[in-house]
Motif scaffolding. Structure first.
Motif, mmCIF file in Angstrom:
data_model
loop_
_atom_site.group_PDB
_atom_site.id
_atom_site.type_symbol
_atom_site.label_atom_id
_atom_site.label_comp_id
_atom_site.label_asym_id
_atom_site.label_seq_id
_atom_site.Cartn_x
_atom_site.Cartn_y
_atom_site.Cartn_z
ATOM 1 N N ASP A 48 36.309 54.132 35.680
ATOM 2 C CA ASP A 48 35.319 53.855 36.729
ATOM 3 C C ASP A 48 34.022 54.607 36.548
ATOM 4 O O ASP A 48 32.936 54.030 36.587
ATOM 5 C CB ASP A 48 35.877 54.243 38.108
ATOM 6 N N THR A 59 32.916 46.976 38.484
ATOM 7 C CA THR A 59 33.590 48.025 39.244
ATOM 8 C C THR A 59 33.918 47.523 40.641
ATOM 9 O O THR A 59 35.034 47.719 41.138
ATOM 10 C CB THR A 59 32.681 49.266 39.338
ATOM 11 N N HIS A 100 41.680 51.948 36.833
ATOM 12 C CA HIS A 100 40.480 52.579 37.380
ATOM 13 C C HIS A 100 40.048 53.804 36.596
ATOM 14 O O HIS A 100 39.120 54.502 36.995
ATOM 15 C CB HIS A 100 40.723 52.964 38.847
#
Lengths: 430, 434
Positions: B141, B101, B138
């Motif tokens: 995430d 991440t 993303h």
């Protein structure tokens, strides 16, 4: 000290001032006695203990109960007096608070001097003594509310509200002990009030049916002259908001009926009033929905109305719990003239304000018989504003909860939670 | 030490292999300098009026201004994310999911921080494509980090985790808001005759009723498929009310809350059926309250809010569990708790976990692990967004609070629950800051 033109008040003031003048220095040095009692811890009880003790009544137990009340109450009063003494001088000398201080001091002295109760006859006298004191202290709530609201510029909101809470909850607790003992004595001597066969021990109804209590309060409200505004024309009240009940309808538990009914009564009163005001022009008023829930340890009651919610022109509170506050910082209406005026009338009235349903009904009945609708309207509009704070005190006394949440523009929901096992201790300070 | 270096190199090359199309990651010196520059500027609250102004009216100029706004706001926010990840305890930072991440964020940050200004619509078109790809990258995430946190649960306290997640999710909402607003505004330029009331991703005439119907049918299908029954939805109050809001936020909140209510309702019905009661599943009643102006003394002065109440008869939450329902921390719900919903939690306990509690395999401990639940779902189904996955109540509340609203949960133990959602009307938001 000739402040006010009201004769009754003048007399009271004169009496007070003479006591005060004499005893101001004496009062200071006398305080040792108070400190002795204040240093003791309050013996808190649970509902279950109150019931258990009262179930198998005999003479010996009755006398034990009398002496418990006789020795416990002055301890609790002493704690409150010390609390009052710790407040700023400017607060306790304020209108309303000074009167409460005198009343508490006089009650403390009387209890302190009361001889032990050893016979049933003495218990009778003791019960009379208790009844007199309870009546004497009826003006405490409006006086305290008035005084503390007026003092709100001198006390930060947290201190003011926590002080008020300690005072009110201790007051409830003392009344519970006193009234419970009186009720037990009456039952024992066979002079108990008829309660239509409902099982009870003292003031605690062991099989309190929640639905019935709600229906009772709804009926009382619907028959009241609260709606006597312009809608009265040809004799008869016009529209009523129906109270619909759902949920666990056969919920029963052991509780002090007067407390439960006060809470329900006040909340329904608020719901009905806001519903009426919001839908005044319509032919049918939307109903008020009450839901009863029986949980593991608690009984839950939810009251949902369509009265438009809590945020309106009158209530400018940030959080619903501010409605319980006596500080004008949190709740600006506390210092409104109308509010203060109503509190003053209640403070000087001979009946005071005990915060029970019965006394409100009593006053309504008087209004009905006089047929002066103006008075009814006035009583209705100029609200004293203690309904919610007192309901909160009653609800939290044995560890319950009362929360309001607003659906702004639509209505308000109130969630009440009352413990049903009777195992929580009284919520007073030790 | 050598082992660690080799491990980091391995992870580094892994990510390099995955993202070979883009520019290689910056040298650490350049990155450090960039981060320092952006992370040190004080955070500027999002100015809603400004954000909306680029979409109303939409012109080539406003689109370019919107792009510039995005280019100025996004790097700083991404820098904050990088910093907050780097501030986690070292041992947590070495967890491969957390590292992954962090690296994704560093790359996104670098791309945005070094992007040249947008001068033409072609520039913008390229930028929008890449921005959309970034958003997509993303998308996972939260499930990824959740997996990491699950593995690191003994190194961080529940408070530390929830503080981190609160900040991260709020930041994420902002980033997506800015990015998706710009993408939407750019796309709208190409379809000028679109009669909708949208200003970017804000629908000025969002209809709660329509949104409830949409989310309701999705949750109904899910519920029927999982549990074999579902409650009906009754909508009352001001059903035709409309307000300005970001539909995707409302969609998330409604979906999560309805999932809770639906599952609780069905499970409660099944529980009662065992004791002989055979009534159908009681409906979930949603009451809509019209936009109302509140004159509170809040930072935003006069604000207008629309409220909704979602009421079910799902048996409620045990009062003793009420402080936990908004936490990301572990719950006491057992796996496959249908049979023993009497202990710790009741029908709602598994709701904390945001889905059927019957996803097994991750954890054999008695206490159900919230993160295991989410990651199970998130990585299994491959759903890109968080919508419909774990964290239901705490995230819904973050979404509701994002524009100054609120989400409250009340329960009648033994009977059912009420969720009160209050959302700020963005059509009247004026000059407010977020």
């Amino acid at each position: 000290m000739l402040k006010y033109g009201n004769h009754g008040r003048l007399r009271l003031l004169r009496a007070n001032t003479s006591v005060r003048h004499e005893s101001t220095a004496l009062h200071f040095y006398q305080n040792r006695q108070l400190e002795l009692y204040a240093s003791k811890e309050a013996k808190r009880l649970t509902l279950r203990q109150l019931v258990y003790f009262g179930r198998h009544m005999n003479e010996e137990r009755l006398l034990t109960s009398a002496n418990y009340v006789r020795t416990e109450l002055p301890v609790r009063i002493a704690h409150r007096l010390r609390d009052l003494q710790a407040l700023p001088y400017v607060v306790v000398t304020q209108e309303g608070v000074d009167k409460v201080y005198e009343l508490y001091w006089s009650a403390f002295e009387k209890f302190r001097r009361y001889p032990p109760v050893t016979t049933l006859a003495e218990n009778e006298k003791f019960c009379d003594f208790l009844r007199t004191l309870l009546d004497e202290h009826a003006p405490v709530i409006p006086n305290l509310s008035l005084g503390l609201s007026l003092s709100s510029p001198y006390l930060p909101p947290d201190k003011l509200d926590s002080f008020m809470r300690r005072m009110l909850i201790s007051r409830i607790s003392r009344r519970v002990l006193a009234e419970h003992h009186i009720a037990l004595s009456e039952t024992f001597s066979g002079r108990g009030k008829t309660t239509e066969g409902e099982p009870h021990v003292g003031i605690i109804f062991t099989g309190l049916n929640v639905k019935q209590s709600i229906e009772h309060c709804a009926t009382l409200l619907n028959e009241s002259p609260l709606w006597a505004t312009e809608s009265l024309g040809s004799g008869g009240y016009s529209k009523r908001a129906n109270v619909l009940i759902d949920g666990h309808l056969d919920t029963n538990f052991a509780y002090i009926r007067e407390h439960l009914e006060y809470i329900v009564f006040e909340l329904l009163k608020n719901s009905m009033r806001t519903t009426y005001n919001k839908h005044a022009g319509e032919s049918i008023l939307p109903p008020i929905q009450v839901t009863i829930a029986s949980g593991q340890h608690d009984v839950g009651i939810r009251i949902s109305d369509q009265g438009g919610g809590l945020h309106d022109a009158r209530n400018q509170v940030v959080d619903p719990s501010d409605l319980f506050s006596f500080s004008h910082v949190r709740n600006a209406t506390r210092l409104e003239d109308e509010r203060l005026g109503a509190l003053r009338s209640a403070s000087s009235s001979e009946h005071g304000l005990k915060a029970t349903v019965d006394e409100q009904i009593g006053s309504w009945e008087k209004t009905l018989s006089k047929e002066s609708w103006k008075i009814a309207e006035q009583n209705f509009q100029s609200r004293i504003g203690i309904g919610l704070p007192m309901s909160n005190i009653y609800a939290t006394y044995f560890g319950g909860k009362l929360e309001l949440v607003s659906l702004d523009g639509w209505g308000t929901d109130v969630h009440v939670r009352l413990p049903k096992l009777g195992t929580n201790l009284e919520g007073i300070e030790v | 030490m050598t082992v660690m270096l080799r491990y980091r190199f391995f992870v580094h090359t892994l990510s390099r292999r995955n993202y070979h199309r883009r520019a290689p990651p910056a040298s650490s010196a350049e990155m450090t300098e960039l981060l320092a520059r952006y992370a040190s500027t004080p955070p500027r609250p999002l100015n809603l009026a400004q954000l909306l102004s680029y979409g109303h009216p939409i012109t080539p100029d406003s689109v370019l201004s919107s792009g510039q706004y995005a280019l100025s706001e996004l790097p700083r926010r991404l820098a904050t994310r990088v910093r907050s990840l780097e501030a986690l305890p070292f041992i947590v930072g070495t967890n491969p999911y957390v590292t992954k991440t962090l690296n994704t964020f560093k790359e996104s940050f670098q791309w945005l921080a070094t992007h040249p200004p947008l001068t033409t619509l072609e520039d913008n078109a390229r930028f929008v494509d890449q921005l959309a790809a970034l958003v997509q990258r993303h998308a996972n995430d939260i499930p990824t980090m959740a997996k990491g946190f699950q593995e690191c649960s003994r190194y961080m306290s529940p408070t530390q985790i929830s503080d981190f997640l609160d900040g991260t999710i709020r930041n994420r909402i902002s980033v997506r808001l800015i990015a998706e607003q710009h993408i939407a505004v750019s796309q709208a330029l190409n379809s000028p005759n679109d009669p909708s009331a949208y200003v970017g991703i804000v629908d000025m005439k969002c209809s709660p009723k329509a949104m409830i119907k949409m989310c309701g049918s999705f949750v109904t299908e899910l519920c029927e498929a999982t549990l074999g029954a579902s409650p009906a939805i009754v909508i009352n109050g001001h059903t035709e009310a409309q307000f300005g809001y970001v539909p995707v936020h409302l969609e998330y909140i409604l979906t999560e809350v309805l999932k809770n209510s639906f599952r609780a309702s069905v499970e409660q019905k099944m529980k009662l059926r065992k004791s002989g009661k055979t009534d159908p599943v009681p409906p979930v009643v949603i009451t809509i309250s019209p936009p109302t102006q509140v004159m509170a003394n809040g930072p935003n002065g006069h604000s207008t809010y629309l409220s909704m109440r979602i009421r079910d008869q799902g048996g409620g939450v045990l009062y003793s569990n009420m402080d936990r329902i908004f936490s990301y921390a572990f719950t006491t719900a057992g796996r496959g708790s249908e049979g023993n919903s009497d202990d710790g939690g009741g029908p709602y306990a598994a709701q904390h976990v945001g889905g059927s509690a019957s996803i097994g395999g991750e954890d054999s401990e008695g206490d159900a692990n919230l993160f295991g639940e989410i990651t199970g779902k998130g990585l299994q189904t491959g759903l890109g967004t968080i919508a419909g996955l774990g964290y239901g109540l705490p995230m819904s509340r973050l979404y509701a609070k994002y524009f100054g609203g609120s989400l409250d949960f009340f329960s009648l133990e033994g009977w059912g629950s009420d969720v009160y959602i209050k959302l700020r009307c963005l059509d009247e938001a004026g000059d407010s800051k977020i």
